[in-house]
Design a protein around this motif. Sequence first.
Motif, PDB file in Angstrom:
ATOM      1  N   PRO A  27      36.274  39.131  35.844  1.00 51.85           N
ATOM      2  CA  PRO A  27      34.809  39.439  35.373  1.00 51.85           C
ATOM      3  C   PRO A  27      34.604  40.845  34.814  1.00 51.85           C
ATOM      4  O   PRO A  27      35.191  41.829  35.501  1.00 51.85           O
ATOM      5  CB  PRO A  27      33.844  39.192  36.721  1.00 51.85           C
ATOM      6  CG  PRO A  27      34.950  38.735  37.575  1.00 51.85           C
ATOM      7  CD  PRO A  27      36.387  39.083  37.329  1.00 51.85           C
ATOM      8  N   TYR A  28      33.943  41.020  33.624  1.00 49.10           N
ATOM      9  CA  TYR A  28      33.386  42.289  33.139  1.00 49.10           C
ATOM     10  C   TYR A  28      34.380  43.030  32.680  1.00 49.10           C
ATOM     11  O   TYR A  28      34.651  44.427  32.533  1.00 49.10           O
ATOM     12  CB  TYR A  28      32.694  43.034  34.069  1.00 49.10           C
ATOM     13  CG  TYR A  28      31.302  42.602  34.778  1.00 49.10           C
ATOM     14  CD1 TYR A  28      30.104  42.264  33.795  1.00 49.10           C
ATOM     15  CD2 TYR A  28      31.433  41.991  36.100  1.00 49.10           C
ATOM     16  CE1 TYR A  28      29.004  41.674  34.388  1.00 49.10           C
ATOM     17  CE2 TYR A  28      30.069  41.451  36.572  1.00 49.10           C
ATOM     18  CZ  TYR A  28      29.185  41.403  35.537  1.00 49.10           C
ATOM     19  OH  TYR A  28      27.926  40.648  35.976  1.00 49.10           O
ATOM     20  N   TYR A  29      35.747  42.342  32.516  1.00 50.62           N
ATOM     21  CA  TYR A  29      36.808  43.221  31.805  1.00 50.62           C
ATOM     22  C   TYR A  29      36.487  44.111  30.711  1.00 50.62           C
ATOM     23  O   TYR A  29      37.061  45.285  31.118  1.00 50.62           O
ATOM     24  CB  TYR A  29      38.110  42.199  31.492  1.00 50.62           C
ATOM     25  CG  TYR A  29      39.171  42.950  30.862  1.00 50.62           C
ATOM     26  CD1 TYR A  29      40.079  43.624  31.568  1.00 50.62           C
ATOM     27  CD2 TYR A  29      39.558  42.459  29.551  1.00 50.62           C
ATOM     28  CE1 TYR A  29      41.180  43.768  31.113  1.00 50.62           C
ATOM     29  CE2 TYR A  29      40.673  42.930  28.975  1.00 50.62           C
ATOM     30  CZ  TYR A  29      41.467  43.593  29.779  1.00 50.62           C
ATOM     31  OH  TYR A  29      42.748  44.239  28.968  1.00 50.62           O
ATOM     32  N   GLN A  30      35.634  43.617  29.889  1.00 52.66           N
ATOM     33  CA  GLN A  30      35.470  44.865  28.650  1.00 52.66           C
ATOM     34  C   GLN A  30      34.750  45.952  29.229  1.00 52.66           C
ATOM     35  O   GLN A  30      34.935  46.933  28.700  1.00 52.66           O
ATOM     36  CB  GLN A  30      34.838  44.012  27.562  1.00 52.66           C
ATOM     37  CG  GLN A  30      34.278  44.956  26.479  1.00 52.66           C
ATOM     38  CD  GLN A  30      35.524  45.791  25.672  1.00 52.66           C
ATOM     39  OE1 GLN A  30      36.527  45.325  25.524  1.00 52.66           O
ATOM     40  NE2 GLN A  30      35.011  47.025  25.401  1.00 52.66           N
ATOM     41  N   GLU A  31      34.102  45.743  30.113  1.00 58.15           N
ATOM     42  CA  GLU A  31      33.131  47.024  30.650  1.00 58.15           C
ATOM     43  C   GLU A  31      34.165  47.899  31.219  1.00 58.15           C
ATOM     44  O   GLU A  31      33.662  49.066  31.470  1.00 58.15           O
ATOM     45  CB  GLU A  31      32.199  46.157  31.521  1.00 58.15           C
ATOM     46  CG  GLU A  31      31.019  47.201  32.037  1.00 58.15           C
ATOM     47  CD  GLU A  31      29.991  47.619  30.732  1.00 58.15           C
ATOM     48  OE1 GLU A  31      30.060  47.172  29.800  1.00 58.15           O
ATOM     49  OE2 GLU A  31      29.896  48.698  30.937  1.00 58.15           O
ATOM     50  N   PHE A  32      35.090  47.451  31.863  1.00 57.05           N
ATOM     51  CA  PHE A  32      35.963  48.665  32.686  1.00 57.05           C
ATOM     52  C   PHE A  32      36.401  49.495  31.306  1.00 57.05           C
ATOM     53  O   PHE A  32      36.511  50.720  31.820  1.00 57.05           O
ATOM     54  CB  PHE A  32      37.452  47.835  32.956  1.00 57.05           C
ATOM     55  CG  PHE A  32      37.169  46.888  33.870  1.00 57.05           C
ATOM     56  CD1 PHE A  32      36.149  46.604  34.474  1.00 57.05           C
ATOM     57  CD2 PHE A  32      38.334  46.182  34.379  1.00 57.05           C
ATOM     58  CE1 PHE A  32      36.113  45.382  35.514  1.00 57.05           C
ATOM     59  CE2 PHE A  32      38.307  45.075  35.350  1.00 57.05           C
ATOM     60  CZ  PHE A  32      37.136  44.663  35.939  1.00 57.05           C
ATOM     61  N   TYR A  33      36.675  48.907  30.219  1.00 55.12           N
ATOM     62  CA  TYR A  33      36.921  49.906  29.065  1.00 55.12           C
ATOM     63  C   TYR A  33      35.868  50.752  28.670  1.00 55.12           C
ATOM     64  O   TYR A  33      35.869  51.915  28.617  1.00 55.12           O
ATOM     65  CB  TYR A  33      37.533  48.867  27.769  1.00 55.12           C
ATOM     66  CG  TYR A  33      39.015  48.479  27.934  1.00 55.12           C
ATOM     67  CD1 TYR A  33      39.588  48.777  29.148  1.00 55.12           C
ATOM     68  CD2 TYR A  33      39.428  47.723  26.925  1.00 55.12           C
ATOM     69  CE1 TYR A  33      40.875  48.632  29.172  1.00 55.12           C
ATOM     70  CE2 TYR A  33      40.670  47.077  27.209  1.00 55.12           C
ATOM     71  CZ  TYR A  33      41.583  47.392  28.296  1.00 55.12           C
ATOM     72  OH  TYR A  33      42.855  47.079  28.474  1.00 55.12           O
ATOM     73  N   ASN A  34      34.633  49.877  28.480  1.00 53.82           N
ATOM     74  CA  ASN A  34      33.425  50.824  28.100  1.00 53.82           C
ATOM     75  C   ASN A  34      33.264  52.089  29.101  1.00 53.82           C
ATOM     76  O   ASN A  34      32.657  52.971  28.649  1.00 53.82           O
ATOM     77  CB  ASN A  34      32.306  50.050  28.126  1.00 53.82           C
ATOM     78  CG  ASN A  34      32.176  48.739  27.228  1.00 53.82           C
ATOM     79  OD1 ASN A  34      33.144  48.815  26.071  1.00 53.82           O
ATOM     80  ND2 ASN A  34      31.453  47.702  27.167  1.00 53.82           N
TER      81      ASN A  34
END
Length: 227
Positions: A27-34
């Motif tokens: 969950p929220y994988y892209q947010e880890f990068y952001n």
Amino acid sequence: MVINMTYDNTTPITAKRYDEKINDTLPYYQEFYNQTLDVVEQCGFGKIDWLDLGGGTGSLEEQAFQKFSDIHFVFADPSEKMIEQAREKLQDASVQYICAGSTSVHFTEQFDVVTAIQSHYYMQEEEHKEATECVYHALKMDGIYINFENVIPEDGEIKKFELLRWGKYQQRHGKTEEEEKAHNARCGVNYFPLTVNQHIQLLKDVGFQKVHVFWYSYMQMGIYGVK
Ligand SMILES: C[S@@+](CC[C@H](N)C(=O)[O-])C[C@H]1O[C@@H](n2cnc3c(N)ncnc32)[C@H](O)[C@@H]1O
């Protein structure tokens, strides 16, 4: 570290299908990068020397190159197949590749940023500590280590509850009940999550002056340490 030959890396997804499947698992994988890129931006480095450990298919690098104009990456991962994917994705970008796990990556005060995004929980506690010592050694003074990890709640009941909640997320994203159960059965067998407090303590023990948890969702956390 166990590389499952069916999957060509330590995750239960082949390197080729990793990008397509990872959002169904985390969950929220892209947010880890952001969040990671946002923290690096806030640090205000000019030219950035950046070591990425367990870099997988190179998605972090791809996004970092879009955001920052002057970066040199050293990219390490123990899976040759993952590195193949990263090379394909990053083509001619300024990246040096090393095929190795994090305990075999030895640099001295060379990097402004070291990242390990969802890659160090494959190590058991002692090896994990050794890898974190290598990170500390590789950073310049005032450099930053940004680490995302699977984490385990301290309370056994909460652990069961959160594994079920994470499992429901995976089912909503197309995993069958069997796939979801197989994934959760890997916890403590194929990967070895620490608690939040153990992560904070680990970074302090290794010598980081300042340690901060800057993200938490489901069973994943983002923590950084400043040398
Ligand atoms: C879940 S993927 C994460 C990849 C990438 N960092 C990302 O954000 O998508 C885990 C990665 O950790 C790598 N890995 C496994 N054991 C490792 C170790 N001991 N040291 C460094 N990386 C490791 C795997 O090969 C895989 O590429």
